[in-house]
Write a protein that holds these residues in place. Structure first.
Motif, PDB file in Angstrom:
ATOM      1  N   ARG A 225       7.119 119.567  24.482  1.00  0.00           N
ATOM      2  CA  ARG A 225       7.351 120.900  25.057  1.00  0.00           C
ATOM      3  C   ARG A 225       6.190 121.326  25.953  1.00  0.00           C
ATOM      4  O   ARG A 225       6.397 121.838  27.063  1.00  0.00           O
ATOM      5  N   ARG A 226       4.953 121.066  25.509  1.00  0.00           N
ATOM      6  CA  ARG A 226       3.781 121.449  26.318  1.00  0.00           C
ATOM      7  C   ARG A 226       3.769 120.688  27.646  1.00  0.00           C
ATOM      8  O   ARG A 226       3.428 121.253  28.692  1.00  0.00           O
ATOM      9  N   LEU A 227       4.141 119.407  27.610  1.00  0.00           N
ATOM     10  CA  LEU A 227       4.172 118.636  28.855  1.00  0.00           C
ATOM     11  C   LEU A 227       5.223 119.186  29.819  1.00  0.00           C
ATOM     12  O   LEU A 227       4.978 119.272  31.032  1.00  0.00           O
ATOM     13  N   LEU A 228       6.382 119.563  29.302  1.00  0.00           N
ATOM     14  CA  LEU A 228       7.413 120.119  30.176  1.00  0.00           C
ATOM     15  C   LEU A 228       6.988 121.469  30.743  1.00  0.00           C
ATOM     16  O   LEU A 228       7.325 121.806  31.893  1.00  0.00           O
ATOM     17  N   GLU A 229       6.251 122.241  29.966  1.00  0.00           N
ATOM     18  CA  GLU A 229       5.760 123.530  30.468  1.00  0.00           C
ATOM     19  C   GLU A 229       4.779 123.346  31.619  1.00  0.00           C
ATOM     20  O   GLU A 229       4.578 124.255  32.433  1.00  0.00           O
ATOM     21  N   LEU A 230       4.164 122.169  31.713  1.00  0.00           N
ATOM     22  CA  LEU A 230       3.187 121.880  32.770  1.00  0.00           C
ATOM     23  C   LEU A 230       3.814 121.147  33.958  1.00  0.00           C
ATOM     24  O   LEU A 230       3.103 120.710  34.857  1.00  0.00           O
ATOM     25  N   VAL A 231       5.145 121.025  33.955  1.00  0.00           N
ATOM     26  CA  VAL A 231       5.841 120.443  35.107  1.00  0.00           C
ATOM     27  C   VAL A 231       5.808 121.453  36.254  1.00  0.00           C
ATOM     28  O   VAL A 231       6.122 122.633  36.046  1.00  0.00           O
ATOM     29  N   PRO A 232       5.421 121.040  37.464  1.00  0.00           N
ATOM     30  CA  PRO A 232       5.419 121.969  38.604  1.00  0.00           C
ATOM     31  C   PRO A 232       6.787 122.617  38.792  1.00  0.00           C
ATOM     32  O   PRO A 232       7.822 121.994  38.541  1.00  0.00           O
ATOM     33  N   LYS A 233       6.789 123.866  39.224  1.00  0.00           N
ATOM     34  CA  LYS A 233       8.033 124.638  39.315  1.00  0.00           C
ATOM     35  C   LYS A 233       9.037 124.025  40.281  1.00  0.00           C
ATOM     36  O   LYS A 233      10.236 124.221  40.133  1.00  0.00           O
ATOM     37  N   ASP A 234       8.549 123.274  41.284  1.00  0.00           N
ATOM     38  CA  ASP A 234       9.463 122.685  42.256  1.00  0.00           C
ATOM     39  C   ASP A 234       9.977 121.323  41.821  1.00  0.00           C
ATOM     40  O   ASP A 234      10.689 120.647  42.555  1.00  0.00           O
ATOM     41  N   LYS A 235       9.620 120.898  40.603  1.00  0.00           N
ATOM     42  CA  LYS A 235      10.055 119.603  40.083  1.00  0.00           C
ATOM     43  C   LYS A 235      11.000 119.834  38.891  1.00  0.00           C
ATOM     44  O   LYS A 235      11.447 120.943  38.638  1.00  0.00           O
ATOM     45  N   GLY A 236      11.284 118.791  38.171  1.00  0.00           N
ATOM     46  CA  GLY A 236      12.087 118.933  36.953  1.00  0.00           C
ATOM     47  C   GLY A 236      13.482 118.387  37.077  1.00  0.00           C
ATOM     48  O   GLY A 236      14.067 117.906  36.126  1.00  0.00           O
ATOM     49  N   GLY A 237      14.100 118.456  38.269  1.00  0.00           N
ATOM     50  CA  GLY A 237      15.389 117.794  38.477  1.00  0.00           C
ATOM     51  C   GLY A 237      16.595 118.609  38.045  1.00  0.00           C
ATOM     52  O   GLY A 237      16.479 119.710  37.502  1.00  0.00           O
ATOM     53  N   ASP A 238      17.791 118.041  38.293  1.00  0.00           N
ATOM     54  CA  ASP A 238      19.054 118.688  37.959  1.00  0.00           C
ATOM     55  C   ASP A 238      19.547 118.250  36.586  1.00  0.00           C
ATOM     56  O   ASP A 238      18.856 117.547  35.853  1.00  0.00           O
ATOM     57  N   ASP A 239      20.781 118.672  36.260  1.00  0.00           N
ATOM     58  CA  ASP A 239      21.321 118.364  34.932  1.00  0.00           C
ATOM     59  C   ASP A 239      21.450 116.860  34.702  1.00  0.00           C
ATOM     60  O   ASP A 239      21.195 116.365  33.600  1.00  0.00           O
ATOM     61  N   LEU A 240      21.860 116.103  35.745  1.00  0.00           N
ATOM     62  CA  LEU A 240      22.013 114.660  35.572  1.00  0.00           C
ATOM     63  C   LEU A 240      20.682 113.998  35.266  1.00  0.00           C
ATOM     64  O   LEU A 240      20.607 113.092  34.438  1.00  0.00           O
ATOM     65  N   SER A 241      19.615 114.455  35.914  1.00  0.00           N
ATOM     66  CA  SER A 241      18.302 113.844  35.687  1.00  0.00           C
ATOM     67  C   SER A 241      17.783 114.132  34.288  1.00  0.00           C
ATOM     68  O   SER A 241      16.879 113.453  33.808  1.00  0.00           O
ATOM     69  N   LYS A 242      18.354 115.144  33.613  1.00  0.00           N
ATOM     70  CA  LYS A 242      17.913 115.482  32.262  1.00  0.00           C
ATOM     71  C   LYS A 242      18.823 114.869  31.195  1.00  0.00           C
ATOM     72  O   LYS A 242      18.601 115.071  30.004  1.00  0.00           O
ATOM     73  N   LYS A 243      19.829 114.119  31.649  1.00  0.00           N
ATOM     74  CA  LYS A 243      20.739 113.462  30.700  1.00  0.00           C
ATOM     75  C   LYS A 243      20.231 112.064  30.391  1.00  0.00           C
ATOM     76  O   LYS A 243      19.867 111.311  31.295  1.00  0.00           O
ATOM     77  N   LEU A 244      20.202 111.719  29.127  1.00  0.00           N
ATOM     78  CA  LEU A 244      19.730 110.410  28.691  1.00  0.00           C
ATOM     79  C   LEU A 244      20.631 109.897  27.579  1.00  0.00           C
ATOM     80  O   LEU A 244      20.857 110.593  26.590  1.00  0.00           O
ATOM     81  N   ILE A 245      21.127 108.677  27.753  1.00  0.00           N
ATOM     82  CA  ILE A 245      21.909 108.025  26.698  1.00  0.00           C
ATOM     83  C   ILE A 245      21.004 107.006  26.018  1.00  0.00           C
ATOM     84  O   ILE A 245      20.423 106.150  26.678  1.00  0.00           O
ATOM     85  N   VAL A 246      20.876 107.101  24.715  1.00  0.00           N
ATOM     86  CA  VAL A 246      19.962 106.235  23.957  1.00  0.00           C
ATOM     87  C   VAL A 246      20.747 105.314  23.035  1.00  0.00           C
ATOM     88  O   VAL A 246      21.545 105.772  22.210  1.00  0.00           O
ATOM     89  N   ASP A 247      20.508 104.020  23.181  1.00  0.00           N
ATOM     90  CA  ASP A 247      21.041 102.994  22.282  1.00  0.00           C
ATOM     91  C   ASP A 247      20.090 102.870  21.104  1.00  0.00           C
ATOM     92  O   ASP A 247      18.957 102.409  21.249  1.00  0.00           O
TER      93      ASP A 247
END
Length: 566
Positions: free
Chosen positions: A205-227
């Motif tokens: 959570r702390r690392l995500l809070e330090l992501v620059p405001k113009d970064k972070g991506g859309d919904d697809l970039s936040k989707k992850l399928i884990v085997d």
């Protein structure tokens, strides 16, 4: 004096009793390596019992420091099982104890085991038979294999064979969790599973809070399928995924009862070696970032489903995970060094990259192009980890997806001092402060004891969001050189002796010259051979500018090995 004699007699009685209860199977021969002891689970009771006994001895030797035992066979088929020992720092057991581990595991009868333990204790100055005192503590964990419960009982009895030893069953865990718990307990930090999860969730959570405001991506970039490899990693991820805000995680092969077979047609080892989608994935997953854990969740690879016409994947293995971590850490160090806008200052601390000869040559070239120090060790986590500890920040990964980032205590103290200084000046929006806080959070997120697929994929995801990168951006860091691995059956693998981190052959005479002659025939050619640690084969690895050339180089060298040693 009489009490001491009673305690000694009790110690002898316990050792004889446990050796009688778990005799060495006929024809069995165990060898302790990077994976500990590993074999068919039905044959492992004596080895597990004796490894647990050894762990208790190790704890006594180290003045009662906590030592760990984990019962797992990692990426092996479900019928197999194994056991390995974690030292008080959470890392692998000290290598100097491995020969005795072998001797103890192969003791042919109770009397032989008793004499071995008594002599070893005498030679090592290990005080045995202290009645009424807890002179040792061993933490135990196991994965989801069906033989695990049976082998756990053998381990408990092995620990209890040492007078004063205390066994602490930590439950069904990933291998990295057990290593983390051992390290934490010896550092005086809370060491429960909930503490492990809290540390991961909070630092992510702390690392995500330090992501620059113009970064972070859309919904697809936040989707992850884990085997999850139908193993314990999938089970644990299901427990915490809802708390990992900023990620939409879908777990397949999760380890739920009846869903699938552990490591069968799934898992990091399968994906990395076969270069195909694991069970449960389909063309519907094209365009979605996917990750694969192994059975005990200490390995991690990423992949994309390539096309609807076949089940091939675009693979991101341990080399590229290492490169992503190195790029991120180097960037944060550069921000910290760029004090007041003065660029080109030297790194404030020593950052080292540790690889084996199996690392793809393109990854090594990329890392060196960043000005990073890259060193090589023999194959095996125990060598990589030890070398990485020599740096202020040491990063190691094997291509198979096992690795981590180690931060020295001195470096963490430097970061804390810097962040406190900047905070006192109300300078918490500065690039320097935020870079220091990112490194602090990364050091809490990544497992400092051992490779950890859960903490590793969370650091990957945080870095991708920080950089605003897609999977394709990551893939394009560099292009792997085509490679080929072969095995050559030989009569005696020990006839091969290597030097220079297993990249050169010193014996038999003349073989290295033949290898060099073959390499000279190929653009970007590289090839080495090394004896297997577990079977009578010699492994051949080759790289070249095309797949056809890599295949040809590997085959030519394999022929030379077979001619000399077959």
């Amino acid at each position: 004096m009489a009490a001491d004699q009673d305690h000694e007699q009790e110690q002898r009685r316990r050792l004889l009793a446990v050796a009688s209860r778990f005799p060495l199977p006929n024809g069995a021969r165990f060898s302790y390596g990077t994976a500990g002891f590993r074999a068919d689970g039905a044959t492992m009771a004596s080895a597990v019992c004796r490894a647990a006994l050894l762990a208790a001895l190790r704890s006594v030797k180290l003045a009662g420091a906590a030592v760990g035992i984990v019962i797992t066979a990692s990426h092996n088929p479900v019928r197999d099982n194994g056991v390995k020992i974690a030292d008080p720092d959470g890392g692998m057991m000290d290598q100097c104890w491995e020969p005795f581990a072998d001797t103890l595991a192969n003791a042919p009868d109770p009397d032989a085991l008793l004499q071995l333990v008594l002599q070893f204790a005498k030679d090592e100055g290990i005080p045995l038979g202290r009645g009424g005192h807890h002179t040792a503590q061993v933490l135990l964990g196991r994965d989801t294999r069906p033989t695990g419960e049976y082998l756990l009982d053998a381990a408990l009895q092995g620990i209890n064979a040492i007078v004063g030893a205390r066994a602490i069953d930590m439950g069904i865990l990933t291998t990295p969790q057990l290593h983390w718990m051992v390290r934490s307990k010896n550092k005086g930090i809370k060491a429960s599973e909930s503490d492990y999860f809290t540390q991961l969730i909070d630092s992510f959570r702390r690392l995500l809070e330090l992501v620059p405001k113009d970064k972070g991506g859309d919904d697809l970039s936040k989707k992850l399928i884990v085997d999850g490899a139908n193993g314990i990693g999938g089970v644990k991820l299901e427990q915490i995924k809802a708390e990992l805000s900023g990620l939409n995680i879908i777990v397949r092969n999760s380890g739920k009862e009846g869903e699938g077979i552990l490591n069968h047609m799934c898992g990091a080892d399968f994906v990395q070696k076969e270069r195909v989608t694991p069970h449960g994935f389909s063309p519907d997953d094209i365009g979605v970032r996917c990750a694969s854990l192994d059975g005990d969740a200490d390995r991690l690879v990423y992949f994309h489903v390539s096309s609807a016409s076949n089940n091939s994947v675009a693979l991101v293995d341990g080399d590229k995970i290492l490169s992503l971590f190195a790029l991120f850490i180097r960037e944060q160090l550069d921000i910290i060094s760029d004090n007041g806008g003065q660029a080109n200052k030297p790194l404030p601390s020593r950052l080292g990259i540790v690889q084996t000869a199996y690392a793809n040559g393109a990854s090594t070239k990329f890392l060196k192009s960043l000005g990073l120090e890259v060193v090589f060790t023999p194959t095996g986590v125990k060598y990589l980890h030890k070398k990485a500890l020599e740096y202020d920040i040491g990063i190691y990964f094997e291509a198979n997806g096992h690795g981590t980032v180690l931060f020295s205590e001195d470096f963490i103290a430097q970061l804390e001092s810097l962040s406190n200084e900047l905070c006192s000046r109300a300078d918490t929006v500065s690039a320097q402060y935020q870079a220091a806080m990112r490194l602090m959070a990364a050091s809490q997120l990544i497992n400092q004891a051992v490779g950890d697929a859960l903490s590793g994929f969370l650091l990957v995801e945080a870095i991708l969001q920080y950089k605003g990168w897609s999977f394709q951006n990551w893939c394009e860091l560099y292009s792997d050189l085509p490679s080929r691995q072969l095995k050559v059956k030989v009569i005696d693998r020990t006839a091969i002796i290597t030097t220079d981190a297993e990249t050169k052959v010193s014996q038999p005479s003349g073989l290295q010259e033949l290898i060099d002659m073959e390499i000279a025939n190929y653009a970007h050619g590289r090839c080495f051979v090394r004896p297997s640690g577990t079977e009578d084969v010699v492994r051949v690895y080759a790289e070249a500018s095309t797949q056809e050339a890599a295949d040809s180089l590997a085959k030519s060298v394999a022929c030379h090995v077979e001619s000399l040693l077959g």
